[in-house]
Design an enzyme around this catalytic site. Structure first.
Site, PDB file in Angstrom:
ATOM      1  N   ARG A  63       0.845  -1.195   0.000  1.00 26.78           N
ATOM      2  CA  ARG A  63       0.000   0.000   0.000  1.00 26.78           C
ATOM      3  C   ARG A  63       0.882   1.247   0.000  1.00 26.78           C
ATOM      4  O   ARG A  63       0.590   2.224  -0.681  1.00 26.78           O
ATOM      5  CB  ARG A  63      -0.916  -0.022   1.235  1.00 26.78           C
ATOM      6  N   ARG A  89     -10.262   3.156  -2.242  1.00 24.55           N
ATOM      7  CA  ARG A  89      -8.982   2.670  -1.731  1.00 24.55           C
ATOM      8  C   ARG A  89      -8.616   3.519  -0.525  1.00 24.55           C
ATOM      9  O   ARG A  89      -8.726   4.752  -0.601  1.00 24.55           O
ATOM     10  CB  ARG A  89      -7.931   2.838  -2.836  1.00 24.55           C
ATOM     11  N   LEU A  91      -6.171   5.514   1.662  1.00 23.84           N
ATOM     12  CA  LEU A  91      -4.864   6.124   1.419  1.00 23.84           C
ATOM     13  C   LEU A  91      -3.911   5.768   2.556  1.00 23.84           C
ATOM     14  O   LEU A  91      -4.280   5.833   3.726  1.00 23.84           O
ATOM     15  CB  LEU A  91      -5.007   7.643   1.327  1.00 23.84           C
ATOM     16  N   ASN A 105     -13.123  14.252   0.830  1.00 21.86           N
ATOM     17  CA  ASN A 105     -13.716  13.013   0.342  1.00 21.86           C
ATOM     18  C   ASN A 105     -15.231  13.136   0.370  1.00 21.86           C
ATOM     19  O   ASN A 105     -15.797  13.741   1.277  1.00 21.86           O
ATOM     20  CB  ASN A 105     -13.270  11.851   1.252  1.00 21.86           C
ATOM     21  N   THR A 106     -15.865  12.567  -0.652  1.00 25.14           N
ATOM     22  CA  THR A 106     -17.335  12.516  -0.643  1.00 25.14           C
ATOM     23  C   THR A 106     -17.739  11.139  -0.157  1.00 25.14           C
ATOM     24  O   THR A 106     -17.059  10.142  -0.427  1.00 25.14           O
ATOM     25  CB  THR A 106     -17.921  12.690  -2.071  1.00 25.14           C
ATOM     26  N   HIS A 107     -18.858  11.082   0.576  1.00 26.05           N
ATOM     27  CA  HIS A 107     -19.292   9.803   1.140  1.00 26.05           C
ATOM     28  C   HIS A 107     -20.816   9.743   1.098  1.00 26.05           C
ATOM     29  O   HIS A 107     -21.479  10.699   1.508  1.00 26.05           O
ATOM     30  CB  HIS A 107     -18.784   9.666   2.584  1.00 26.05           C
ATOM     31  N   SER A 134     -22.249  13.223   2.566  1.00 28.78           N
ATOM     32  CA  SER A 134     -21.314  14.041   3.351  1.00 28.78           C
ATOM     33  C   SER A 134     -20.067  14.360   2.542  1.00 28.78           C
ATOM     34  O   SER A 134     -19.683  13.578   1.659  1.00 28.78           O
ATOM     35  CB  SER A 134     -20.861  13.280   4.615  1.00 28.78           C
ATOM     36  N   ASP A 139      -8.742  12.383   7.217  1.00 29.74           N
ATOM     37  CA  ASP A 139      -7.688  12.225   8.228  1.00 29.74           C
ATOM     38  C   ASP A 139      -7.212  10.775   8.165  1.00 29.74           C
ATOM     39  O   ASP A 139      -7.496  10.057   7.206  1.00 29.74           O
ATOM     40  CB  ASP A 139      -8.194  12.636   9.619  1.00 29.74           C
ATOM     41  N   GLY A 141      -8.181   8.212   9.708  1.00 27.65           N
ATOM     42  CA  GLY A 141      -9.193   7.179   9.934  1.00 27.65           C
ATOM     43  C   GLY A 141      -9.959   6.869   8.664  1.00 27.65           C
ATOM     44  O   GLY A 141      -9.647   7.391   7.589  1.00 27.65           O
ATOM     45  N   ASP A 143     -13.201   7.534   6.850  1.00 29.44           N
ATOM     46  CA  ASP A 143     -14.384   8.410   6.836  1.00 29.44           C
ATOM     47  C   ASP A 143     -14.609   9.059   8.199  1.00 29.44           C
ATOM     48  O   ASP A 143     -15.745   9.234   8.633  1.00 29.44           O
ATOM     49  CB  ASP A 143     -15.625   7.603   6.420  1.00 29.44           C
TER      50      ASP A 143
HETATM   51  C1  GRF Z   1     -20.048   7.958  -4.684  1.00 30.84           C
HETATM   52  O1  GRF Z   1     -21.313   7.859  -4.037  1.00 30.84           O
HETATM   53  C2  GRF Z   1     -18.953   8.039  -3.660  1.00 30.84           C
HETATM   54  O2  GRF Z   1     -19.289   8.777  -2.518  1.00 30.84           O
HETATM   55  C3  GRF Z   1     -18.798   6.597  -3.296  1.00 30.84           C
HETATM   56  O3  GRF Z   1     -18.910   5.894  -4.500  1.00 30.84           O
HETATM   57  C4  GRF Z   1     -19.709   6.669  -5.393  1.00 30.84           C
HETATM   58  C5  GRF Z   1     -18.888   6.933  -6.604  1.00 30.84           C
HETATM   59  O4  GRF Z   1     -19.755   7.107  -7.656  1.00 30.84           O
HETATM   60  N1  GRF Z   1     -17.533   6.358  -2.639  1.00 30.84           N
HETATM   61  P1  GRF Z   1     -19.173   7.677  -9.054  1.00 30.84           P
HETATM   62  O5  GRF Z   1     -17.939   6.836  -9.375  1.00 30.84           O
HETATM   63  O6  GRF Z   1     -18.853   9.112  -8.841  1.00 30.84           O
HETATM   64  O7  GRF Z   1     -20.315   7.464 -10.004  1.00 30.84           O
END
Ligand code: GRF
Length: 194
Positions: A63, A89, A91, A105-107, A134, A139, A141, A143
């Site tokens: 990694r 993945r 990091l 990061n988007t979640h 979100s 960081d 951790g 998410d």
């Molecule tokens: C998004 O909902 C992201 O938050 C999550 O996986 C999805 C990715 O979708 N980790 P895309 O590849 O942007 O269509």
């Protein structure tokens, strides 16, 4: 604001950000797109004329080695902000240390609810009446970083993982664009987490 966006999958959120950056009034632009595999979402970078790079996970024997290659691929673009948008993945510490706090990061959940790689499935399995989307500062951790933006999304009867995820993604995209704009205008200050 110079953005590097990292993906692993279809990149629909990347595409939405590329479209938003096309608006000259939007104070950010994507200078490069990276992936840990030959992600189908890389076509969006091609379509918008944005350079892309792949650091294929299986080519590295650890990694950390993969992380070092990723940093080498990111560095020349001198991003002001690195956006993880569907990067599936974790990091390595060294990468977070090098990029934070300008790393978000988007979640697809209302963090800290449902962290991890199966947030949508987990919300359904939990029978949650609502979940969310979100954007966090990354960081060490999973998410677990400071929440920069989050918004509730309803779970509807009969929802499947894909119908619920499809309802979450537009909210994710809007929150991500808002956070990027906030960082660009100084409304959001990303600072070293304690
Ligand atoms: C998004 O909902 C992201 O938050 C999550 O996986 C999805 C990715 O979708 N980790 P895309 O590849 O942007 O269509």
């Amino acid at each position: 604001l110079r953005l590097v966006v990292l993906i692993s999958g279809g990149g629909s959120n990347l595409r939405a950000l590329l479209e938003r950056c096309d608006d000259p009034a939007f104070p950010a632009h994507v200078v490069a797109v990276g992936a840990d595999r030959d992600a189908t979402g890389l076509v969006h970078a091609d379509e918008f004329g944005v350079p892309s790079f792949v650091t294929p996970w299986p080519q590295y024997d650890s990694r950390e080695a993969w992380g070092d290659a990723l940093l080498e691929a990111i560095r020349p673009w001198a991003p002001d902000l690195v956006v993880l948008s569907g990067l599936m993945r974790l990091l390595p510490e060294g990468v977070v240390d090098a990029l934070a706090p300008r790393l978000v990061n988007t979640h697809p959940a209302y963090l800290p609810e449902f962290p991890g790689a199966h947030a949508v499935r987990d919300a359904l399995a939990a029978g949650a009446a609502e979940t969310g989307a979100s954007v966090i500062a990354v960081d060490h951790g999973v998410d677990s970083g400071p929440v920069l933006a989050r918004e509730r999304v309803p779970v509807l009867p009969g929802d499947t993982e894909s119908t619920l995820h499809a309802r979450i993604k537009p909210v994710e995209r809007r929150l991500l664009a808002d956070v990027v704009e906030g960082v660009a205008t100084g409304r959001i200050q990303l600072k070293e987490s304690a």
